[in-house]
Scaffold this motif. Structure first.
Motif, PDB file in Angstrom:
ATOM      1  N   GLY A  25       1.024  -1.225   0.087  1.00 17.09           N
ATOM      2  CA  GLY A  25      -0.200   0.029   0.111  1.00 17.09           C
ATOM      3  C   GLY A  25       0.851   1.279  -0.517  1.00 17.09           C
ATOM      4  N   GLY A  26       0.106   2.420   0.492  1.00 17.31           N
ATOM      5  CA  GLY A  26       0.597   3.320   0.180  1.00 17.31           C
ATOM      6  C   GLY A  26       1.833   3.511   1.423  1.00 17.31           C
ATOM      7  N   PRO A  27       2.704   5.027   1.762  1.00 16.12           N
ATOM      8  CA  PRO A  27       3.282   5.328   2.977  1.00 16.12           C
ATOM      9  C   PRO A  27       2.759   5.006   4.905  1.00 16.12           C
ATOM     10  CG  PRO A  27       3.311   6.878   1.066  1.00 16.12           C
ATOM     11  CD  PRO A  27       2.083   6.248   0.968  1.00 16.12           C
ATOM     12  N   GLU A  28       1.073   5.089   4.612  1.00 15.95           N
ATOM     13  CA  GLU A  28       0.809   4.573   5.579  1.00 15.95           C
ATOM     14  C   GLU A  28       0.420   3.391   6.072  1.00 15.95           C
ATOM     15  OE1 GLU A  28      -2.657   3.378   2.247  1.00 15.95           O
ATOM     16  OE2 GLU A  28      -1.061   5.006   2.701  1.00 15.95           O
ATOM     17  N   VAL A  29       1.204   2.320   5.194  1.00 17.11           N
ATOM     18  CA  VAL A  29       1.956   1.031   5.794  1.00 17.11           C
ATOM     19  C   VAL A  29       2.817   0.774   6.723  1.00 17.11           C
ATOM     20  CG1 VAL A  29      -0.393   0.116   3.334  1.00 17.11           C
ATOM     21  CG2 VAL A  29       2.105   0.155   3.382  1.00 17.11           C
ATOM     22  N   LEU A  30       2.999   1.687   6.132  1.00 13.81           N
ATOM     23  CA  LEU A  30       4.511   1.295   7.410  1.00 13.81           C
ATOM     24  C   LEU A  30       4.751   1.638   8.540  1.00 13.81           C
ATOM     25  CD1 LEU A  30       6.683   3.920   5.175  1.00 13.81           C
ATOM     26  CD2 LEU A  30       7.173   0.960   5.415  1.00 13.81           C
ATOM     27  N   THR A  31       5.031   0.817   9.297  1.00 15.74           N
ATOM     28  CA  THR A  31       5.561   1.111  10.705  1.00 15.74           C
ATOM     29  C   THR A  31       6.884   1.092  11.599  1.00 15.74           C
ATOM     30  OG1 THR A  31       4.736  -1.188  11.043  1.00 15.74           O
ATOM     31  CG2 THR A  31       2.736  -0.393  10.758  1.00 15.74           C
ATOM     32  N   ILE A  32       6.617   0.846  12.516  1.00 18.06           N
ATOM     33  CA  ILE A  32       8.217   0.792  13.771  1.00 18.06           C
ATOM     34  C   ILE A  32       7.410   0.024  14.675  1.00 18.06           C
ATOM     35  CG2 ILE A  32       9.953   1.893  14.850  1.00 18.06           C
ATOM     36  CD1 ILE A  32       8.938   5.203  13.578  1.00 18.06           C
ATOM     37  N   GLU A  33       8.621  -1.352  14.112  1.00 20.14           N
ATOM     38  CA  GLU A  33       8.263  -2.267  15.643  1.00 20.14           C
ATOM     39  C   GLU A  33      10.028  -2.635  15.673  1.00 20.14           C
ATOM     40  OE1 GLU A  33       6.480  -5.452  13.417  1.00 20.14           O
ATOM     41  OE2 GLU A  33       5.636  -3.872  12.390  1.00 20.14           O
ATOM     42  N   ASP A  34       9.362  -3.605  16.850  1.00 19.26           N
ATOM     43  CA  ASP A  34      10.927  -3.853  17.949  1.00 19.26           C
ATOM     44  C   ASP A  34      11.133  -4.603  17.606  1.00 19.26           C
ATOM     45  OD1 ASP A  34      11.683  -1.496  19.394  1.00 19.26           O
ATOM     46  OD2 ASP A  34      10.211  -2.332  21.276  1.00 19.26           O
ATOM     47  N   VAL A  35      12.678  -5.610  16.456  1.00 12.51           N
ATOM     48  CA  VAL A  35      12.885  -6.599  16.405  1.00 12.51           C
ATOM     49  C   VAL A  35      13.719  -7.286  16.480  1.00 12.51           C
ATOM     50  CG1 VAL A  35      12.579  -8.157  13.708  1.00 12.51           C
ATOM     51  CG2 VAL A  35      11.218  -5.897  14.401  1.00 12.51           C
ATOM     52  N   ASP A  36      14.196  -8.651  16.902  1.00 18.04           N
ATOM     53  CA  ASP A  36      15.410  -9.006  16.836  1.00 18.04           C
ATOM     54  C   ASP A  36      16.179  -8.717  15.964  1.00 18.04           C
ATOM     55  OD1 ASP A  36      15.366  -9.750  20.185  1.00 18.04           O
ATOM     56  OD2 ASP A  36      13.687 -11.502  19.467  1.00 18.04           O
ATOM     57  N   ILE A  37      17.565  -8.803  15.998  1.00 14.62           N
ATOM     58  CA  ILE A  37      18.219  -8.256  14.826  1.00 14.62           C
ATOM     59  C   ILE A  37      19.261  -9.890  15.321  1.00 14.62           C
ATOM     60  CG2 ILE A  37      19.755  -7.236  13.384  1.00 14.62           C
ATOM     61  CD1 ILE A  37      16.868  -5.524  13.531  1.00 14.62           C
ATOM     62  N   PRO A  38      19.726 -10.308  14.257  1.00 18.80           N
ATOM     63  CA  PRO A  38      20.881 -11.915  14.743  1.00 18.80           C
ATOM     64  C   PRO A  38      21.896 -10.653  14.544  1.00 18.80           C
ATOM     65  CG  PRO A  38      19.941 -11.754  12.675  1.00 18.80           C
ATOM     66  CD  PRO A  38      18.792 -10.126  13.120  1.00 18.80           C
ATOM     67  N   PRO A  39      23.024 -11.767  15.375  1.00 17.43           N
ATOM     68  CA  PRO A  39      24.483 -11.028  15.578  1.00 17.43           C
ATOM     69  C   PRO A  39      24.740 -11.508  14.834  1.00 17.43           C
ATOM     70  CG  PRO A  39      24.100 -12.767  17.090  1.00 17.43           C
ATOM     71  CD  PRO A  39      22.511 -12.824  16.500  1.00 17.43           C
ATOM     72  N   PRO A  40      26.216 -10.657  14.065  1.00 14.52           N
ATOM     73  CA  PRO A  40      26.676 -11.494  12.820  1.00 14.52           C
ATOM     74  C   PRO A  40      27.357 -12.909  12.700  1.00 14.52           C
ATOM     75  CG  PRO A  40      28.315 -10.161  14.014  1.00 14.52           C
ATOM     76  CD  PRO A  40      26.813  -9.624  14.118  1.00 14.52           C
ATOM     77  N   GLY A  41      26.806 -13.161  11.235  1.00 15.75           N
ATOM     78  CA  GLY A  41      27.198 -14.111  11.249  1.00 15.75           C
ATOM     79  C   GLY A  41      28.697 -14.234  10.245  1.00 15.75           C
ATOM     80  N   PRO A  42      29.449 -15.431  10.283  1.00 14.46           N
ATOM     81  CA  PRO A  42      30.851 -15.762   9.274  1.00 14.46           C
ATOM     82  C   PRO A  42      30.991 -14.782   7.650  1.00 14.46           C
ATOM     83  CG  PRO A  42      29.832 -17.924   9.706  1.00 14.46           C
ATOM     84  CD  PRO A  42      28.550 -17.121  10.154  1.00 14.46           C
ATOM     85  N   GLY A  43      31.347 -13.934   7.796  1.00 15.02           N
ATOM     86  CA  GLY A  43      31.451 -12.349   6.594  1.00 15.02           C
ATOM     87  C   GLY A  43      30.314 -11.680   6.833  1.00 15.02           C
ATOM     88  N   GLU A  44      29.956 -11.319   7.741  1.00 17.01           N
ATOM     89  CA  GLU A  44      28.519 -10.963   8.396  1.00 17.01           C
ATOM     90  C   GLU A  44      29.430  -9.083   9.510  1.00 17.01           C
ATOM     91  OE1 GLU A  44      24.844 -12.596   7.158  1.00 17.01           O
ATOM     92  OE2 GLU A  44      24.994 -12.644   9.004  1.00 17.01           O
ATOM     93  N   VAL A  45      28.390  -8.894   9.224  1.00 16.37           N
ATOM     94  CA  VAL A  45      28.476  -7.214   9.777  1.00 16.37           C
ATOM     95  C   VAL A  45      27.915  -6.704  10.882  1.00 16.37           C
ATOM     96  CG1 VAL A  45      30.782  -6.638   9.177  1.00 16.37           C
ATOM     97  CG2 VAL A  45      28.736  -5.107   8.462  1.00 16.37           C
ATOM     98  N   SER A  46      27.323  -6.091  12.074  1.00 13.58           N
ATOM     99  CA  SER A  46      26.672  -5.518  12.113  1.00 13.58           C
ATOM    100  C   SER A  46      26.588  -3.829  12.593  1.00 13.58           C
ATOM    101  CB  SER A  46      25.919  -5.824  13.460  1.00 13.58           C
ATOM    102  OG  SER A  46      25.364  -7.429  13.520  1.00 13.58           O
TER     103      SER A  46
END
Length: 329
Positions: free
Chosen positions: A11-32
């Motif tokens: 939908g339009g901009p109104e479908v966007l929300t700000i939510e608290d989400v679990d962010i996984p730690p970086p795996g091999p070859g990744e950065v946070s």
């Protein structure tokens, strides 16, 4: 948990929300990364509305550009350390690596230590526009000194990046914009000439500017009926690179212009550059050199707070901006 921009339906901009989400730690070859600024792109509006090259799976994250500080690195990551200031090359998929949130985890090859002269807003506004324009004008078209290039949607961030890149290699940028309202700003930004497509005869103006040689390179984000006058003003053996489809009207195939001038009409996505390590390395070097010497300087249209993400998307879709829209945290 980290605040993250998501949506649960198209939908339009109104479908966007700000939510608290679990962010996984970086795996091999990744950065946070703890983000400080986010860059907005037309692609995100298309993804949100369901008209992008990939479809969301709900609940979906979103976002292609960000800048911030590295929090932690995964195994096997070299050259990056916690505390480094980085900006992100746009990931190839928002499904896999959406980056609009307080914390994001991404492949390490997407993170670039940018010049210290760049503030967070400029850093978050750099990579999509400059990689897109570089890939079309330099990597594919081999634009060179003294050549004319017509750039449509010239007041967009990619259009402005194309003007700066053309000037950097000594080419002659012709900005094509809808009305004369942005003519002065485009000239001040580096356009050698400006054509108002809704008020002037595009073909006649381009022929007047480029002369008998014509315009060898056209960088187009619009499509639609303008294909006919644009190709009519091109030189023999010229190339039109299409990277968007902003026009709601049908795009005619300019058969006789293509045949008589041996033109190349080519579709293009920035993923061609970001998905090829050798081409991406060359693009990074070009952009970083330009950012460092000041020949490439992101133009920020307007800045919004993270909590104003819906307002930022509404402004993105207004087509009123001149340059890049940035969200700060």
């Amino acid at each position: 948990m980290a605040r993250t921009i998501r949506f649960h339906r198209q939908g339009g901009p109104e479908v966007l929300t700000i939510e608290d989400v679990d962010i996984p730690p970086p795996g091999p070859g990744e950065v946070s990364i703890r983000t400080r600024a986010l860059g907005l792109n037309r692609a995100e509006a298309l993804f949100r509305s369901g008209t992008y090259i990939e479809q969301a799976r709900f609940p979906s994250g979103i976002g292609l550009e960000a800048a911030g500080l590295i929090e932690s690195v995964g195994a096997g990551v070299d050259g990056l350390s916690p505390g480094d200031a980085v900006s992100l090359v746009p990931p190839r998929s928002m499904l896999s690596w959406p980056v609009h949130g307080e914390f994001v985890t991404v492949p390490a090859e997407l993170a670039i230590k940018h010049p210290p002269t760049l503030n967070w807003k400029a850093a978050a506004a750099s990579w999509m526009q400059y990689l897109t324009a570089y890939g079309a004008l330099i990597d594919i078209a081999r634009l060179g000194k003294g050549e004319h290039v017509a750039i449509t949607a010239a007041s967009s961030s990619v259009g402005l990046a194309a003007i700066q890149i053309a000037n950097r290699v000594g080419a002659i940028p012709i900005a094509v914009t809808r009305t004369s309202r942005k003519v002065q700003a485009l000239r001040e930004t580096g356009a050698a000439h400006v054509v108002a497509s809704a008020e002037e005869d595009i073909e006649a103006r381009l022929r007047e500017i480029a002369g008998e040689d014509g315009v060898r390179v056209v960088f187009d984000a619009v499509g639609g009926p303008a294909f006919l006058p644009l190709t009519a003003a091109m030189s023999r053996g010229g190339i039109l690179i299409e990277y968007g489809g902003l026009s709601p009207e049908a795009t005619p195939f300019p058969l006789f212009n293509v045949l008589s001038k041996s033109l190349t009409l080519r579709g293009y996505l920035v993923h061609e550059i970001t998905g090829d390590p050798a081409r991406l390395a060359a693009a990074k070097a070009f952009v970083l050199d330009g950012l460092s010497d000041g020949s490439l300087k992101p133009i920020i249209a307007r800045t919004f707070a993270f909590e104003q993400i819906m307002e930022a998307h509404r402004y993105l879709e207004s087509n009123e901006q001149f340059g890049k829209i940035v969200v700060t945290l």
